[in-house]
Design an enzyme around this catalytic site. Structure first.
Site, PDB file in Angstrom:
ATOM      1  N   ASP A  11       0.852  -1.186   0.000  1.00 20.44           N
ATOM      2  CA  ASP A  11       0.000   0.000   0.000  1.00 20.44           C
ATOM      3  C   ASP A  11       0.885   1.232   0.000  1.00 20.44           C
ATOM      4  OD1 ASP A  11      -2.338   1.421  -0.054  1.00 20.44           O
ATOM      5  OD2 ASP A  11      -2.729   1.304   2.098  1.00 20.44           O
ATOM      6  N   GLU A  51       1.788   3.991  -3.988  1.00 23.81           N
ATOM      7  CA  GLU A  51       1.296   2.624  -4.117  1.00 23.81           C
ATOM      8  C   GLU A  51       2.231   1.780  -4.975  1.00 23.81           C
ATOM      9  OE1 GLU A  51      -3.443   3.837  -3.687  1.00 23.81           O
ATOM     10  OE2 GLU A  51      -2.478   3.692  -5.656  1.00 23.81           O
ATOM     11  N   ASP A  77      -5.153  -2.714  -2.283  1.00 13.42           N
ATOM     12  CA  ASP A  77      -6.476  -2.098  -2.370  1.00 13.42           C
ATOM     13  C   ASP A  77      -6.511  -1.003  -3.426  1.00 13.42           C
ATOM     14  OD1 ASP A  77      -5.962   0.603  -0.992  1.00 13.42           O
ATOM     15  OD2 ASP A  77      -5.315  -0.782   0.552  1.00 13.42           O
ATOM     16  N   ASP A 126      -1.105  -0.829   5.090  1.00 13.98           N
ATOM     17  CA  ASP A 126      -1.528   0.548   5.340  1.00 13.98           C
ATOM     18  C   ASP A 126      -0.900   1.077   6.629  1.00 13.98           C
ATOM     19  OD1 ASP A 126      -3.469   2.877   4.892  1.00 13.98           O
ATOM     20  OD2 ASP A 126      -4.043   2.186   6.894  1.00 13.98           O
ATOM     21  N   HIS A 205      27.541  19.015 -16.050  1.00 11.97           N
ATOM     22  CA  HIS A 205      27.575  20.026 -17.114  1.00 11.97           C
ATOM     23  C   HIS A 205      26.279  20.830 -17.169  1.00 11.97           C
ATOM     24  CE1 HIS A 205      24.702  17.858 -19.633  1.00 11.97           C
ATOM     25  NE2 HIS A 205      25.338  16.751 -19.281  1.00 11.97           N
ATOM     26  N   GLU A 280      29.715  10.075 -20.455  1.00 10.20           N
ATOM     27  CA  GLU A 280      28.383   9.580 -20.128  1.00 10.20           C
ATOM     28  C   GLU A 280      28.202   8.155 -20.654  1.00 10.20           C
ATOM     29  OE1 GLU A 280      25.888   9.015 -18.372  1.00 10.20           O
ATOM     30  OE2 GLU A 280      24.811  10.932 -18.487  1.00 10.20           O
TER      31      GLU A 280
END
Length: 399
Positions: A11, A51, A77, A126, A205, A280
């Site tokens: 949850d 969730e 749920d 929950d 950068h 990169e």
């Protein structure tokens, strides 16, 4: 539940939607015995994001229990998450797609049955989500009260026992050092330490045309935009004045990083040396595409890439490969400039890799960090102790 060996209940909630948010997840056996719990406050987010984060944490906790390939029933749920994961509803919200892909990739490692349950039947998960949010409101981290499983950087769980509260001394306090300021002697971690840190000040950068449109930008070589040049100059103004004492500048070979490094070099009168392994990640066929475009053209390849850092984009480079070369680059820089303060100008993935490696965090931690354009981060390396991350994503010079 014939044939089901595990149950995952998850949850998430947001107090404001969006607002302060958190998730909870619990793994049980068919008899209802708790095998693992996970919960975390995730800052400001929507109910649906929380969730999905709960689902992902629950599946990661199950994976940590060695249950790969086993039949599992996932209960939530959230009608939205269950129906989307079952493939009956489309994921239309752009912000949920990465989470849905990550959840689906994890689910494929089990034999999952998806089940919606009323909220009152999901009270355990929950409660965990609310405990995490309540703990965050008190300035604390949620702690498991029952047996728990090591999941990932996203789950606050441990295999054998709950963690102790993290002491305030481990966090930056008001009046802490500016990034790049020489720390002097001692690591702050080990009594009697006498070594001086080698400080790597990490500068991403500035803006490029691809970053404006949030397109994958790997080994392509776009130049900075006018705004990107201004960002680089703002960083240069900051770094050339007190209290910074930069003694060397090392840059990625790519143009956008070189331009950013040269802006600082012009003000500090320091030469720029190039380290090829700071480039990169090579995104291969995905270069220049947005996430949504990649999801449409390469859905299976994208799901596999999100789930496994060892998987490379088509024709590109995996994050695992990037990590190995960045690790080599760091060792060379620290060895060559021991005890000095070094400006390292690079890209989002190599900088995240350096932070992850310093924290000894798992590869999944990459997806839990955000770095703005032209931001500053600081890692200090000690010969007689661990690396220390002192600053992350500092953009004060851009305000």
């Amino acid at each position: 539940m014939a044939g089901v060996k595990f149950v995952v209940e998850a949850d998430g909630g947001s107090r404001g939607n969006p607002g302060p948010a958190g998730y909870g997840a619990v793994v049980k056996d068919p008899a209802g015995h708790v095998l693992a719990e996970a919960a975390e406050s995730i800052g400001t987010a929507t109910n649906n994001v929380a969730e999905y984060r709960g689902l992902i944490a629950g599946l990661q906790a199950l994976l940590a229990l060695g249950a790969e390939g086993e039949p599992v029933e996932v209960r939530m749920d959230s009608k939205l998450v269950i129906e989307q994961m079952a493939g009956r509803w489309k994921v239309k919200h752009e912000g949920l797609r990465p989470l849905a892909l990550e959840g689906a990739a994890l689910a494929r490692r089990f034999r999952v049955t998806w089940k919606w349950i009323p909220r009152e039947q999901n009270s355990h998960a929950d409660r965990l989500a609310n405990e995490a949010m309540d703990a965050a409101a008190r300035g604390e981290k949620w702690q498991a009260k029952t047996i728990s499983a090591t999941t990932s950087a996203t789950a606050s769980a441990s295999v054998t026992a709950s963690l102790e509260r993290q002491p305030d001394a481990l966090f930056e306090q008001p009046g802490a050092q500016e990034p790049g300021v020489r720390a002097g002697r001692g690591t702050g971690w080990m009594a009697g330490s006498t070594r001086t840190a080698t400080s790597l000040l990490l500068l991403r950068h500035g803006e490029t045309p691809l970053s404006i449109e949030k397109r994958f930008s790997g080994l392509g070589n776009p130049a900075l935009t006018a705004n990107g040049v201004a960002q680089a100059e703002a960083a240069a103004v900051r770094l050339s004045g007190k209290p910074y004492e930069i003694e060397a500048i090392v840059s990625s070979p790519l143009l956008r990083a070189r331009q950013t490094a040269e802006a600082v070099a012009a003000r500090t009168e320091l030469p720029v040396s190039v380290e090829d392994d700071l480039r990169e990640t090579d995104f291969g066929a995905w270069e220049g595409y947005t996430f949504a475009e990649i999801q449409e053209r390469w859905p299976d390849e994208l799901a596999a890439w999100l789930a496994d850092p060892g998987v490379a984009p088509p024709g590109g480079e995996s994050f695992a490969t990037t990590a190995r070369r960045v690790d080599r680059a760091r060792d060379r820089i620290v060895t060559a400039h021991e005890g000095k303060s070094v400006l390292v100008v690079s890209h989002v993935t190599p900088i995240k890799m350096l932070v992850r490696l310093a924290l000894m965090a798992p590869p999944e931690a990459l997806y839990r960090m955000h770095l703005d354009l032209a931001c500053l981060s600081l890692i200090e390396y000690y010969a007689d102790g661990p690396a220390v991350v002192r600053t992350l994503n500092d953009t004060a010079h851009l305000r």
